[in-house]
Design an enzyme around this catalytic site. Structure first.
Site, short mmCIF file in Angstrom:
data_model
loop_
_atom_site.label_atom_id
_atom_site.label_comp_id
_atom_site.label_asym_id
_atom_site.label_seq_id
_atom_site.Cartn_x
_atom_site.Cartn_y
_atom_site.Cartn_z
N GLY A 14 0.83 -1.20 0.00
CA GLY A 14 0.00 0.00 0.00
C GLY A 14 0.86 1.25 0.00
O GLY A 14 0.53 2.25 0.64
N ARG A 17 0.39 5.70 -2.08
CA ARG A 17 -0.28 6.93 -1.68
C ARG A 17 -0.34 7.00 -0.16
O ARG A 17 -0.06 6.03 0.54
CB ARG A 17 -1.69 7.00 -2.28
N VAL A 65 -2.98 -7.20 -1.49
CA VAL A 65 -2.66 -8.10 -0.38
C VAL A 65 -3.84 -8.98 0.03
O VAL A 65 -3.66 -9.96 0.75
CB VAL A 65 -2.14 -7.33 0.86
N ASN A 91 1.71 -2.16 5.42
CA ASN A 91 0.94 -0.93 5.55
C ASN A 91 -0.41 -0.98 4.84
O ASN A 91 -1.32 -0.23 5.20
CB ASN A 91 1.77 0.23 5.00
N SER A 143 -3.34 1.54 13.97
CA SER A 143 -4.01 2.83 14.13
C SER A 143 -4.35 3.02 15.60
O SER A 143 -4.45 2.05 16.35
CB SER A 143 -5.30 2.87 13.29
N TYR A 157 -13.42 -1.31 11.00
CA TYR A 157 -12.04 -0.87 10.82
C TYR A 157 -11.26 -0.98 12.13
O TYR A 157 -10.15 -1.52 12.17
CB TYR A 157 -12.03 0.57 10.31
N ALA A 159 -11.84 -2.86 14.63
CA ALA A 159 -11.64 -4.27 14.98
C ALA A 159 -10.43 -4.85 14.24
O ALA A 159 -9.64 -5.62 14.79
CB ALA A 159 -12.89 -5.07 14.66
N THR A 160 -10.26 -4.46 12.96
CA THR A 160 -9.12 -5.00 12.20
C THR A 160 -7.80 -4.45 12.72
O THR A 160 -6.79 -5.16 12.75
CB THR A 160 -9.24 -4.67 10.70
N LYS A 161 -7.79 -3.19 13.14
CA LYS A 161 -6.55 -2.59 13.63
C LYS A 161 -6.15 -3.19 14.98
O LYS A 161 -4.95 -3.37 15.26
CB LYS A 161 -6.71 -1.07 13.74
#
Length: 259
Positions: A14, A17, A65, A91, A143, A157, A159-161
């Site tokens: 990633g 950008r 990914v 990332n 994050s 989001y 939860a994934t972090k």
């Protein structure tokens, strides 16, 4: 004085950008050979042009990914193009917004596929090359949202972090005998492309919520990643660095306004 990282081979997923591009810029400026990945070929080539002229070279490898075939290919191509792999900056991530009431199973599956499964399996696929380097480093971009704070619309989001950090701690133990460290950076509010579209009032409100009174720069995150990749950080593993200008410190906005 840190041992120079010039010549090291670095993969930034990633990296075309936003924060990923900032990480790539910091490593390339330090003389590293950097491969950046992204799903969009045009965006990838534009990133390579923008990062040209730094001390280290930057190449683009197209891939997602969240796709098994892409992960394994990117890992192999990185070794082929750079002659090995010393540092993986995991990332790549997505951050769609959906309240719990609006969220669909597909929404959840898509964000888990990239942010959690993509991170975990990208690390897995890079382990052989990282072990061969003799000083492998993995730095995950998590994050503050999820592990430390919450924000409406980002329950999936967040939860994934948080899941990334759960993975990091056990991965750090499993990979330690191979000489590989695994750590994470937790960005706060960072100025990235498209943020200006939210308007000056919104940006000012964001800045007022941060003790240092400014948004983070993508290079701020890159510098933290660079430190974790150094020889001198070789005894640090399974740890997190919050890079947020103090955003998580105040109990309330009133606490900041009283300063």
């Amino acid at each position: 004085m840190f041992t120079p990282i010039s010549g090291c081979a670095v993969l930034v997923t990633g990296g075309t950008r936003g924060i990923g591009k900032g990480i790539a810029r910091v490593f390339a400026a330090a003389g590293a050979r950097v491969a950046v990945t992204g799903r969009d070929a045009a965006g990838g080539e534009a990133a390579v042009r923008d990062l040209a002229g730094l001390a280290g070279e930057v190449v683009f490898l197209q891939g997602d990914v969240g796709v098994e075939a892409d992960r394994s290919r990117v890992a192999a191509e990185t070794v082929d193009r750079l002659g090995g792999l010393d540092v993986l900056c995991a990332n790549a991530g997505v951050f769609p917004s959906a309240t719990l009431a609006e969220m669909t199973e597909q929404d959840l599956d898509e964000i888990l596929a990239v942010n959690v499964k993509g991170t975990m399996l990208m690390v897995r696929d890079c382990v052989p090359a990282l072990e061969r380097s003799g000083r492998g480093r993995v730095v995950i971009t998590s994050s503050i949202t999820g592990p430390v704070t919450g924000y409406p619309g980002w329950s999936h989001y967040g939860a994934t972090k948080a899941a990334q950090l759960g993975f990091m701690r056990t991965a750090a133990m499993e990979l330690a005998p191979k000489g590989i460290t695994v750590n994470a950076v937790l960005p706060g509010n960072v100025a990235t492309e498209g943020l200006d579209e939210l308007g000056e009032d919104y940006l000012r409100q964001m800045e007022e919520s941060i003790p240092l009174r400014r948004l983070g720069a993508v290079e701020d995150i890159g510098n933290a990643c660079l430190f974790l990749a150094t020889v001198e950080a070789g005894y640090i593993t399974g740890q997190t660095i919050v890079v947020d200008g103090g955003q998580v410190l105040p109990e309330s906005l009133q606490a900041l306004q009283s300063i």
